[in-house]
Write a protein that holds these residues in place. Structure first.
Motif, short mmCIF file in Angstrom:
data_model
loop_
_atom_site.label_atom_id
_atom_site.label_comp_id
_atom_site.label_asym_id
_atom_site.label_seq_id
_atom_site.Cartn_x
_atom_site.Cartn_y
_atom_site.Cartn_z
N LEU A 23 0.83 -1.21 0.00
CA LEU A 23 0.00 0.00 0.00
C LEU A 23 0.86 1.26 0.00
O LEU A 23 0.59 2.20 -0.74
N LEU A 24 1.92 1.25 0.81
CA LEU A 24 2.77 2.44 0.91
C LEU A 24 3.68 2.59 -0.30
O LEU A 24 3.71 3.64 -0.94
N GLN A 25 4.42 1.52 -0.61
CA GLN A 25 5.46 1.63 -1.64
C GLN A 25 4.90 1.64 -3.05
O GLN A 25 5.48 2.24 -3.93
N THR A 26 3.79 0.98 -3.29
CA THR A 26 3.25 0.96 -4.65
C THR A 26 2.03 1.86 -4.76
O THR A 26 2.03 2.80 -5.56
N THR A 27 1.01 1.63 -3.96
CA THR A 27 -0.23 2.39 -4.12
C THR A 27 -0.05 3.87 -3.81
O THR A 27 -0.27 4.72 -4.67
N VAL A 28 0.33 4.20 -2.59
CA VAL A 28 0.43 5.61 -2.19
C VAL A 28 1.50 6.33 -3.00
O VAL A 28 1.25 7.42 -3.55
N GLN A 29 2.68 5.71 -3.09
CA GLN A 29 3.77 6.37 -3.79
C GLN A 29 3.41 6.69 -5.23
O GLN A 29 3.56 7.83 -5.68
N TYR A 30 2.91 5.72 -5.96
CA TYR A 30 2.65 5.96 -7.38
C TYR A 30 1.36 6.71 -7.64
O TYR A 30 1.24 7.41 -8.65
N PHE A 31 0.39 6.62 -6.74
CA PHE A 31 -0.81 7.44 -6.87
C PHE A 31 -0.41 8.92 -6.88
O PHE A 31 -0.76 9.67 -7.79
N PHE A 32 0.37 9.31 -5.87
CA PHE A 32 0.79 10.71 -5.80
C PHE A 32 1.81 11.07 -6.88
O PHE A 32 1.82 12.20 -7.37
N PHE A 33 2.64 10.12 -7.28
CA PHE A 33 3.63 10.39 -8.32
C PHE A 33 2.95 10.72 -9.65
O PHE A 33 3.24 11.75 -10.26
N TYR A 34 2.04 9.86 -10.10
CA TYR A 34 1.42 10.08 -11.40
C TYR A 34 0.52 11.31 -11.41
O TYR A 34 0.53 12.09 -12.36
N LEU A 35 -0.26 11.50 -10.35
CA LEU A 35 -1.12 12.69 -10.31
C LEU A 35 -0.29 13.96 -10.17
O LEU A 35 -0.60 14.98 -10.80
N GLY A 36 0.75 13.93 -9.38
CA GLY A 36 1.60 15.09 -9.21
C GLY A 36 2.37 15.43 -10.46
O GLY A 36 2.45 16.59 -10.86
N LEU A 37 2.93 14.42 -11.10
CA LEU A 37 3.73 14.67 -12.30
C LEU A 37 2.88 15.21 -13.45
O LEU A 37 3.38 15.94 -14.30
N ALA A 38 1.59 14.88 -13.44
CA ALA A 38 0.69 15.41 -14.46
C ALA A 38 0.47 16.92 -14.29
O ALA A 38 0.04 17.60 -15.21
N ASN A 39 0.80 17.44 -13.09
CA ASN A 39 0.55 18.84 -12.79
C ASN A 39 1.80 19.64 -12.44
O ASN A 39 1.72 20.66 -11.77
N THR A 40 2.96 19.16 -12.87
CA THR A 40 4.20 19.89 -12.67
C THR A 40 5.16 19.56 -13.81
O THR A 40 4.86 18.70 -14.63
N THR A 41 6.27 20.23 -13.83
CA THR A 41 7.26 19.95 -14.88
C THR A 41 8.09 18.73 -14.48
O THR A 41 8.23 18.41 -13.29
N ALA A 42 8.65 18.06 -15.46
CA ALA A 42 9.48 16.90 -15.20
C ALA A 42 10.71 17.28 -14.38
O ALA A 42 11.14 16.53 -13.49
N ALA A 43 11.28 18.45 -14.66
CA ALA A 43 12.47 18.90 -13.92
C ALA A 43 12.15 19.09 -12.45
O ALA A 43 12.89 18.62 -11.57
N LYS A 44 11.05 19.77 -12.15
CA LYS A 44 10.68 19.97 -10.75
C LYS A 44 10.33 18.64 -10.09
O LYS A 44 10.69 18.39 -8.95
N GLY A 45 9.64 17.79 -10.83
CA GLY A 45 9.28 16.48 -10.29
C GLY A 45 10.50 15.67 -9.91
O GLY A 45 10.53 15.03 -8.86
#
Length: 168
Positions: free
Chosen positions: A43-65
């Motif tokens: 839940l922590l390493q796959t679900t939470v981490q990648y949920f926030f990663f994909y949604l966050g990266l969709a709303n920021t630049t790759a460099a900042k990410g």
């Protein structure tokens, strides 16, 4: 995006389970007492981490990410202090974390650096991803003494990926 990632992680877990089960000549199982820890890790390493990663990266630049994601090391150091009694958090570690994290803050709060300000749906979500990644890097050690790395990886990917599929 979340649905696709979930399937990808789930299938990676299945493939890991199959390949290492063939290699070891038995099904990679985890001990009953380890199930809660492996589920939590999934839940922590796959679900939470990648949920926030994909949604966050969709709303920021790759460099900042990428800069924010690299801050996971600071969160690992802090998490290790709270999780393991033998881990020390001395002045040198504190200064290193503060200086490193200050760099992450400067990059994200200076409008002209890497493209404009701080947004919770972008940089904030990538930061939450880094926190989850940092903590999960440390919590893996809690399970690693009683389970094989291959079994932990396979099962946590399948569990976390399945939850992402349901969310997607």
């Amino acid at each position: 995006q979340i649905l696709f990632a979930g399937w990808r992680f789930f299938l990676a877990g299945v493939m890991t389970l199959i390949l290492f089960s063939i290699k070891e000549k038995h099904l990679l199982c985890i001990k009953r007492k380890s199930v809660p820890a492996v589920v939590g890790q999934g839940l922590l390493q796959t679900t939470v981490q990648y949920f926030f990663f994909y949604l966050g990266l969709a709303n920021t630049t790759a460099a900042k990410g990428s800069v924010i994601t690299a801050s996971n090391a600071f969160f690992s150091i802090i998490a290790a202090y709270f999780i393991f009694k033998e881990e020390r958090f001395d002045l040198r570690k504190a200064c290193g974390c503060l200086i490193g994290f200050a760099g992450v803050v400067v990059v994200n709060l200076t409008p002209e650096s890497l493209g404009g300000g701080f947004n919770w749906n972008g940089e904030g979500f990538v930061l939450l991803c880094a926190v989850a990644y940092g903590i999960s890097s440390v919590t893996t050690k809690l399970i690693a003494d009683s389970e094989s790395p291959q079994a932990i990886t396979a099962w946590q990917l399948m569990i976390g990926g399945a939850v992402l599929v349901v969310m997607g």
